[in-house]
Motif scaffolding. Sequence first.
Motif, PDB file in Angstrom:
ATOM      1  N   GLY A 249     -52.750  11.920 104.819  1.00 48.13           N
ATOM      2  CA  GLY A 249     -52.464  10.657 105.484  1.00 48.13           C
ATOM      3  C   GLY A 249     -53.728   9.905 105.854  1.00 48.13           C
ATOM      4  O   GLY A 249     -53.830   8.682 105.621  1.00 48.13           O
ATOM      5  N   ALA A 250     -54.713  10.608 106.418  1.00 41.99           N
ATOM      6  CA  ALA A 250     -55.979   9.969 106.774  1.00 41.99           C
ATOM      7  C   ALA A 250     -56.706   9.489 105.517  1.00 41.99           C
ATOM      8  O   ALA A 250     -57.299   8.404 105.503  1.00 41.99           O
ATOM      9  CB  ALA A 250     -56.848  10.937 107.561  1.00 41.99           C
ATOM     10  N   TRP A 251     -56.655  10.292 104.460  1.00 42.10           N
ATOM     11  CA  TRP A 251     -57.282   9.918 103.197  1.00 42.10           C
ATOM     12  C   TRP A 251     -56.625   8.674 102.614  1.00 42.10           C
ATOM     13  O   TRP A 251     -57.309   7.727 102.215  1.00 42.10           O
ATOM     14  CB  TRP A 251     -57.215  11.095 102.229  1.00 42.10           C
ATOM     15  CG  TRP A 251     -57.406  10.779 100.781  1.00 42.10           C
ATOM     16  CD1 TRP A 251     -56.496  10.959  99.776  1.00 42.10           C
ATOM     17  CD2 TRP A 251     -58.584  10.250 100.158  1.00 42.10           C
ATOM     18  NE1 TRP A 251     -57.014  10.572  98.573  1.00 42.10           N
ATOM     19  CE2 TRP A 251     -58.304  10.131  98.770  1.00 42.10           C
ATOM     20  CE3 TRP A 251     -59.831   9.850 100.612  1.00 42.10           C
ATOM     21  CZ2 TRP A 251     -59.224   9.650  97.855  1.00 42.10           C
ATOM     22  CZ3 TRP A 251     -60.765   9.364  99.701  1.00 42.10           C
ATOM     23  CH2 TRP A 251     -60.454   9.265  98.351  1.00 42.10           C
ATOM     24  N   PHE A 252     -55.299   8.645 102.566  1.00 42.35           N
ATOM     25  CA  PHE A 252     -54.597   7.481 102.022  1.00 42.35           C
ATOM     26  C   PHE A 252     -54.971   6.214 102.789  1.00 42.35           C
ATOM     27  O   PHE A 252     -55.190   5.151 102.192  1.00 42.35           O
ATOM     28  CB  PHE A 252     -53.078   7.681 102.104  1.00 42.35           C
ATOM     29  CG  PHE A 252     -52.534   8.851 101.330  1.00 42.35           C
ATOM     30  CD1 PHE A 252     -53.237   9.404 100.268  1.00 42.35           C
ATOM     31  CD2 PHE A 252     -51.310   9.400 101.682  1.00 42.35           C
ATOM     32  CE1 PHE A 252     -52.729  10.491  99.568  1.00 42.35           C
ATOM     33  CE2 PHE A 252     -50.797  10.476 100.980  1.00 42.35           C
ATOM     34  CZ  PHE A 252     -51.504  11.023  99.928  1.00 42.35           C
ATOM     35  N   SER A 253     -55.029   6.319 104.113  1.00 39.62           N
ATOM     36  CA  SER A 253     -55.320   5.154 104.941  1.00 39.62           C
ATOM     37  C   SER A 253     -56.717   4.609 104.669  1.00 39.62           C
ATOM     38  O   SER A 253     -56.900   3.398 104.490  1.00 39.62           O
ATOM     39  CB  SER A 253     -55.174   5.518 106.423  1.00 39.62           C
ATOM     40  OG  SER A 253     -55.479   4.414 107.242  1.00 39.62           O
ATOM     41  N   LEU A 254     -57.710   5.495 104.619  1.00 40.16           N
ATOM     42  CA  LEU A 254     -59.074   5.066 104.318  1.00 40.16           C
ATOM     43  C   LEU A 254     -59.154   4.429 102.941  1.00 40.16           C
ATOM     44  O   LEU A 254     -59.763   3.371 102.758  1.00 40.16           O
ATOM     45  CB  LEU A 254     -60.023   6.262 104.374  1.00 40.16           C
ATOM     46  CG  LEU A 254     -60.598   6.684 105.709  1.00 40.16           C
ATOM     47  CD1 LEU A 254     -61.411   7.954 105.528  1.00 40.16           C
ATOM     48  CD2 LEU A 254     -61.465   5.577 106.292  1.00 40.16           C
ATOM     49  N   LEU A 255     -58.560   5.081 101.972  1.00 42.82           N
ATOM     50  CA  LEU A 255     -58.650   4.626 100.587  1.00 42.82           C
ATOM     51  C   LEU A 255     -57.981   3.273 100.411  1.00 42.82           C
ATOM     52  O   LEU A 255     -58.577   2.343  99.845  1.00 42.82           O
ATOM     53  CB  LEU A 255     -58.008   5.660  99.664  1.00 42.82           C
ATOM     54  CG  LEU A 255     -58.058   5.383  98.165  1.00 42.82           C
ATOM     55  CD1 LEU A 255     -59.495   5.279  97.682  1.00 42.82           C
ATOM     56  CD2 LEU A 255     -57.317   6.483  97.407  1.00 42.82           C
ATOM     57  N   ARG A 256     -56.769   3.150 100.889  1.00 41.83           N
ATOM     58  CA  ARG A 256     -56.036   1.893 100.737  1.00 41.83           C
ATOM     59  C   ARG A 256     -56.781   0.752 101.438  1.00 41.83           C
ATOM     60  O   ARG A 256     -56.890  -0.355 100.907  1.00 41.83           O
ATOM     61  CB  ARG A 256     -54.618   2.025 101.283  1.00 41.83           C
ATOM     62  CG  ARG A 256     -53.833   0.743 101.270  1.00 41.83           C
ATOM     63  CD  ARG A 256     -52.414   0.937 101.755  1.00 41.83           C
ATOM     64  NE  ARG A 256     -51.575   1.543 100.720  1.00 41.83           N
ATOM     65  CZ  ARG A 256     -51.011   0.860  99.742  1.00 41.83           C
ATOM     66  NH1 ARG A 256     -51.223  -0.440  99.632  1.00 41.83           N
ATOM     67  NH2 ARG A 256     -50.263   1.471  98.850  1.00 41.83           N
ATOM     68  N   GLY A 257     -57.290   1.021 102.630  1.00 40.57           N
ATOM     69  CA  GLY A 257     -58.009  -0.025 103.356  1.00 40.57           C
ATOM     70  C   GLY A 257     -59.229  -0.528 102.613  1.00 40.57           C
ATOM     71  O   GLY A 257     -59.460  -1.743 102.529  1.00 40.57           O
ATOM     72  N   PHE A 258     -59.999   0.394 102.036  1.00 42.54           N
ATOM     73  CA  PHE A 258     -61.219  -0.036 101.325  1.00 42.54           C
ATOM     74  C   PHE A 258     -60.881  -0.708 100.012  1.00 42.54           C
ATOM     75  O   PHE A 258     -61.492  -1.725  99.652  1.00 42.54           O
ATOM     76  CB  PHE A 258     -62.123   1.172 101.083  1.00 42.54           C
ATOM     77  CG  PHE A 258     -63.434   0.815 100.433  1.00 42.54           C
ATOM     78  CD1 PHE A 258     -64.447   0.217 101.161  1.00 42.54           C
ATOM     79  CD2 PHE A 258     -63.654   1.071  99.086  1.00 42.54           C
ATOM     80  CE1 PHE A 258     -65.652  -0.116 100.561  1.00 42.54           C
ATOM     81  CE2 PHE A 258     -64.842   0.733  98.483  1.00 42.54           C
ATOM     82  CZ  PHE A 258     -65.858   0.133  99.222  1.00 42.54           C
ATOM     83  N   LEU A 259     -59.924  -0.182  99.276  1.00 41.48           N
ATOM     84  CA  LEU A 259     -59.569  -0.766  97.989  1.00 41.48           C
ATOM     85  C   LEU A 259     -58.938  -2.147  98.139  1.00 41.48           C
ATOM     86  O   LEU A 259     -59.005  -2.969  97.237  1.00 41.48           O
ATOM     87  CB  LEU A 259     -58.621   0.154  97.226  1.00 41.48           C
ATOM     88  CG  LEU A 259     -59.176   1.517  96.798  1.00 41.48           C
ATOM     89  CD1 LEU A 259     -58.095   2.317  96.083  1.00 41.48           C
ATOM     90  CD2 LEU A 259     -60.396   1.344  95.886  1.00 41.48           C
ATOM     91  N   SER A 260     -58.303  -2.376  99.299  1.00 41.46           N
ATOM     92  CA  SER A 260     -57.624  -3.656  99.517  1.00 41.46           C
ATOM     93  C   SER A 260     -58.515  -4.720 100.147  1.00 41.46           C
ATOM     94  O   SER A 260     -58.118  -5.891 100.219  1.00 41.46           O
ATOM     95  CB  SER A 260     -56.405  -3.442 100.434  1.00 41.46           C
ATOM     96  OG  SER A 260     -55.507  -2.525  99.864  1.00 41.46           O
ATOM     97  N   ALA A 261     -59.691  -4.328 100.617  1.00 40.66           N
ATOM     98  CA  ALA A 261     -60.558  -5.282 101.325  1.00 40.66           C
ATOM     99  C   ALA A 261     -60.985  -6.403 100.388  1.00 40.66           C
ATOM    100  O   ALA A 261     -61.205  -6.186  99.183  1.00 40.66           O
ATOM    101  CB  ALA A 261     -61.784  -4.575 101.873  1.00 40.66           C
ATOM    102  N   PRO A 262     -61.118  -7.616 100.909  1.00 37.82           N
ATOM    103  CA  PRO A 262     -61.527  -8.759 100.064  1.00 37.82           C
ATOM    104  C   PRO A 262     -62.982  -8.620  99.604  1.00 37.82           C
ATOM    105  O   PRO A 262     -63.755  -7.922 100.204  1.00 37.82           O
ATOM    106  CB  PRO A 262     -61.341  -9.969 100.973  1.00 37.82           C
ATOM    107  CG  PRO A 262     -61.406  -9.407 102.369  1.00 37.82           C
ATOM    108  CD  PRO A 262     -60.847  -8.022 102.281  1.00 37.82           C
TER     109      PRO A 262
END
Length: 262
Positions: A249-262
């Motif tokens: 869960g922590a990994w998914f959150s970090l990954l999604r946040g960085f990949l989605s950043a503008p």
Amino acid sequence: MRATTLSRDGADLHVLDSGGDGPPVLVLHGLAGSVREFEPTARALAPDFRVILVDQRGHGRSTRRPADVSRSAFVADAAAVAERVARGPVRLVGQSMGAHTALLTAAARPDLVERLVLLEGHPAGGEGPEGAARIGAFFASWPLPFPDRAAARAFLGSDVLSRAWAADLAEGPDGLRPRFDADVMEAVVAAADEPRWAEWEGVAAPTLAVFADLGIFSDAQKDEMIARRPATVRADLDTAHDAHLEDPGAWFSLLRGFLSAP
């Protein structure tokens, strides 16, 4: 996910592709791993991203005993998947040895890497021939074939990586065996012994480096890596080396946040 095979330089690479119209994300597993470990990551990123997983050469359902296990061969494989499967630049993610491959790919082919995520990866060299030999000896010590998964779990242990290895064993007429060979894993590790600081410092893509508090790198090693490339975004997880399995869960959150950043 749709399975395809990409052939390059005498090796067949097993690839899983989630499809879709989202930005392509290519994920590289670690030593002695396979795409299976990152299928939950692919599901967590869907449908916003098109996730591509590849069994790196010598692993999983890809060619088990490739002639070339150099770092350049792994980099060329990653570039080929980006070009021939994703059809263009990718957001490149790697864990452990896969992170090392991802780092070198980003340095060698900046045209193919839009963003870079390294989970427990580092540009420093390994522990020399002795370290590679210890890893090879560990894998060679497995009492193969295992008669069943219960026997495999009893030998390998109950940590998350051991459970992943047991779950991924291939069934054969004589029992269960890993999807890799011990001597190939030793050769892969030995090929990564050289420090690659110049490549790390030359990476142009925005980068997230994720470390585990109980991982394989010292605080000094982590600090040096960031100091040599201060623009890197750093994140630390309260896990061991295989954070994607221990705290998904922590990994998914970090990954999604960085990949989605503008």
